[in-house]
Design a protein around this motif. Sequence first.
Motif, PDB file in Angstrom:
ATOM      1  N   GLY A  99       0.535  -1.376   0.257  1.00  0.00           N
ATOM      2  CA  GLY A  99       0.143  -0.092   0.202  1.00  0.00           C
ATOM      3  C   GLY A  99       0.783   1.794   0.376  1.00  0.00           C
ATOM      4  O   GLY A  99       0.683   2.287  -1.053  1.00  0.00           O
ATOM      5  N   ALA A 100       2.016   1.552   0.519  1.00  0.00           N
ATOM      6  CA  ALA A 100       2.628   2.283   0.687  1.00  0.00           C
ATOM      7  C   ALA A 100       3.577   2.918  -0.371  1.00  0.00           C
ATOM      8  O   ALA A 100       3.801   3.925  -1.234  1.00  0.00           O
ATOM      9  N   VAL A 102       2.070   1.444  -3.396  1.00  0.00           N
ATOM     10  CA  VAL A 102       1.780   2.298  -4.189  1.00  0.00           C
ATOM     11  C   VAL A 102       0.606   4.003  -3.837  1.00  0.00           C
ATOM     12  O   VAL A 102       1.083   4.901  -5.295  1.00  0.00           O
ATOM     13  N   LEU A 103       0.628   4.501  -3.421  1.00  0.00           N
ATOM     14  CA  LEU A 103       0.892   5.455  -2.455  1.00  0.00           C
ATOM     15  C   LEU A 103       1.691   6.290  -3.336  1.00  0.00           C
ATOM     16  O   LEU A 103       1.287   6.985  -3.586  1.00  0.00           O
ATOM     17  N   ILE A 104       3.301   5.944  -2.792  1.00  0.00           N
ATOM     18  CA  ILE A 104       4.085   6.690  -3.623  1.00  0.00           C
ATOM     19  C   ILE A 104       3.720   6.769  -4.964  1.00  0.00           C
ATOM     20  O   ILE A 104       4.783   7.935  -5.452  1.00  0.00           O
ATOM     21  N   LEU A 106       1.434   7.191  -6.863  1.00  0.00           N
ATOM     22  CA  LEU A 106       0.587   7.492  -6.601  1.00  0.00           C
ATOM     23  C   LEU A 106       0.907   9.228  -6.905  1.00  0.00           C
ATOM     24  O   LEU A 106       0.781  10.184  -7.503  1.00  0.00           O
ATOM     25  N   VAL A 107       1.831   9.814  -6.192  1.00  0.00           N
ATOM     26  CA  VAL A 107       2.088  10.435  -5.738  1.00  0.00           C
ATOM     27  C   VAL A 107       3.400  11.151  -6.259  1.00  0.00           C
ATOM     28  O   VAL A 107       2.797  12.748  -6.981  1.00  0.00           O
TER      29      VAL A 107
END
Length: 202
Positions: A99-100, A102-104, A106-107
Amino acid sequence: MTVAALFFYLFSAVMIAAAFMVIAARNPVHSVLFLILAFFNAAGLFLLLGAEFLAMILVVVYVGAVAVLFLFVVMMLDVDFAELRQGFLQYLPIGGTIGAIVLIELVLVLASFTTAPGSIANVTTPLPPGMSNTMALGRVLYTQYVYLFQAAGLVLLTAMIGAIVLTLRHKVAVKRQNVAMQNARTPKEAVELRKVQSRQGI
């Protein structure tokens, strides 16, 4: 604030809240209902963008078929979700790491996103004159992306067959109807005559 902007913020807020409740709800049936709510609000956003065909497809296909089918499968399978949650903490570090990442990603994508100079002009006049949105979308799907469109249809067909196989379970103790055997029965096989003596049971 215009009426379109008011509806945009309303649909967006409700859709984000419903999407959060999809993953936060403990009952899977409630998750599916929140998913349907999120689909309806996404359809409202498509209508605000002028994509009425995508809004109708989202309601008819996803709400009317996929979400209802998922709800049907969840209720038919009667899965013990309490047993599935027992290994949740075991996979929490791996899931958190993914999840981390994927979040990075996206950012990074949002940070490096740039708008082409001519894209704003294309958005204001996206369709040729005399052609509707549905007609333009159908022309693109059935000319440039016809093979990918047919491949998506095969994927949906496979998912439908899988759902039927999962829900079609034969139990030994359940009585089932055999139409051919019923039609082949004769009166002698269907009726049994017994002579009962007076004041006695069968």
